[in-house]
Design an enzyme around this catalytic site. Sequence first.
Site, PDB file in Angstrom:
ATOM      1  N   ASP A   1       1.427  -6.838 -10.555  1.00 50.75           N
ATOM      2  CA  ASP A   1       0.283  -6.437 -11.762  1.00 50.75           C
ATOM      3  C   ASP A   1      -0.282  -5.206 -11.456  1.00 50.75           C
ATOM      4  O   ASP A   1      -0.353  -4.275 -12.210  1.00 50.75           O
ATOM      5  CB  ASP A   1      -0.893  -7.788 -11.846  1.00 50.75           C
ATOM      6  CG  ASP A   1      -1.826  -7.435 -12.421  1.00 50.75           C
ATOM      7  OD1 ASP A   1      -1.715  -7.042 -13.680  1.00 50.75           O
ATOM      8  OD2 ASP A   1      -3.118  -7.401 -12.200  1.00 50.75           O
TER       9      ASP A   1
ATOM     10  N   ASP B   1       0.806  -1.324  -0.058  1.00 50.17           N
ATOM     11  CA  ASP B   1       0.089   0.019  -0.054  1.00 50.17           C
ATOM     12  C   ASP B   1       0.749   1.224  -0.050  1.00 50.17           C
ATOM     13  O   ASP B   1       0.677   2.159  -0.743  1.00 50.17           O
ATOM     14  CB  ASP B   1      -0.944  -0.018   1.105  1.00 50.17           C
ATOM     15  CG  ASP B   1      -0.404  -0.434   2.518  1.00 50.17           C
ATOM     16  OD1 ASP B   1       0.844  -0.760   2.715  1.00 50.17           O
ATOM     17  OD2 ASP B   1      -1.311  -0.264   3.614  1.00 50.17           O
TER      18      ASP B   1
HETATM   19  C1  IPM Z   1      -0.898  -8.183 -17.082  1.00 55.84           C
HETATM   20  C2  IPM Z   1      -2.343  -8.352 -17.450  1.00 55.84           C
HETATM   21  C3  IPM Z   1      -2.511  -9.850 -17.168  1.00 55.84           C
HETATM   22  C4  IPM Z   1      -2.168 -10.031 -15.694  1.00 55.84           C
HETATM   23  C5  IPM Z   1      -3.983 -10.454 -17.391  1.00 55.84           C
HETATM   24  C6  IPM Z   1      -4.457 -10.077 -18.807  1.00 55.84           C
HETATM   25  C7  IPM Z   1      -4.070 -11.766 -17.160  1.00 55.84           C
HETATM   26  O1  IPM Z   1      -3.007  -7.628 -16.801  1.00 55.84           O
HETATM   27  O2  IPM Z   1      -0.039  -8.556 -18.008  1.00 55.84           O
HETATM   28  O3  IPM Z   1      -0.442  -7.393 -16.662  1.00 55.84           O
HETATM   29  O4  IPM Z   1      -3.107  -9.960 -14.646  1.00 55.84           O
HETATM   30  O5  IPM Z   1      -0.888 -10.729 -15.541  1.00 55.84           O
HETATM   31 MN    MN Z   2      -2.016  -5.986 -15.555  1.00 58.19          MN
END
Ligand code: IPM
Ligand code: MN
Length: 356
Positions: free
Chosen positions: A243, A219
């Site tokens: 992500d 966070d």
């Molecule tokens: C990324 C995308 C992917 C993930 C999805 C499309 C599965 O958001 O490459 O960041 O979550 O890794």
């Molecule tokens: Mn992503």
Amino acid sequence: MSFKVMLLPGDGIGPEVVDAAVCVIDKISNKFNLKFEFDRGLIGGCSLDQFGVPITDETLNKCLMADAVILGAVGGPKWESLQHNLKPEAALLKLRKSLELFANIRPAKVYDSLADSSTLKSDVLRGTDFVVVRELTGGVYFGTPRGFDDNRGWNTMEYSRYEVERIARHAFELSLTRGKRVTSVDKANVLDCSQFWRKIVHEIHKDYPEVTLNDMYVDNAAMQIVRNPKQFDVLLTSNLFGDILSDISGIITGSLGMLPSASLGKDHALYEPIHGSAPDIAGQNKANPIATIASVAMMFGYSLKNYEAAALIEKAIDKTLSGGYRTADIFSQGTVLLNTKEMTQMILKNIDEISD
Ligand code: IPM
Ligand code: MN
């Protein structure tokens, strides 16, 4: 000997940006006298429509045989409500897992010429240059059990020792080629899995005494990336946190349309832009090809160890932006608006100009 590239254009703007990638590879291969062999396959919604699965075994096998895979994007509203294993995203996860691409490298570098076009203050952004090293084949994305019924939904966040060790080593090694600072991002104040992560990262750190390591809760890291992005060199984190943090990093650099990525394993590599399939502008020759072209630069660096070619592509992108050329996503008053093909041609021209 030729270098085998498997192209997976995918959905939405994927095919347009992958076309741009191929143009750049052709240009570089002529300049450096390199031989490339291309093959193509479907992934995501287009594969589902044609074959009933988001990636076929045949395509997966071709990826396993290739020296590198270049992917455009997957997904779109048409396929959003399908069950988990049929979704376009599932194909990408399967590909990452099958190729054991455990290290996802997402550089966040602010181009000087774009610092003013961000929604954030340019003096906060200018000089930002960090890399997110995201673990890509483990964590809550892949943990079992998982599922949902009428009353409950569940996933499992789990990391094994070897998974944390290898991604930590990757981050420390990478930091040696840069600023020698690693920030490991976790949620160790709440999650056992993160406590374990932190412990292993510190164990591996003992092998890298010249690297400074600090820990940060996710966070706080999210806030710090926006507050003062210049403080970071290498951000090491797990699959889910990476992500999220890499999208935040996207806005730091002006547009997600600028951000490349490399997904690396022991034997395989995949290069893809971070942006998605942008179905709203698909097929309109409007997409920003820079993230994919910068991913090609990463391919020359990581897979071919041709750092000269990688630098040439990066310089050509830089020169194009400094020249005031923009696609719609990064357009601002006083700059020149180009479409996907024009932007690609401008970068090719600048590759020529820089190298001649
Ligand atoms: C990324 C995308 C992917 C993930 C999805 C499309 C599965 O958001 O490459 O960041 O979550 O890794
Ligand atoms: Mn992503």
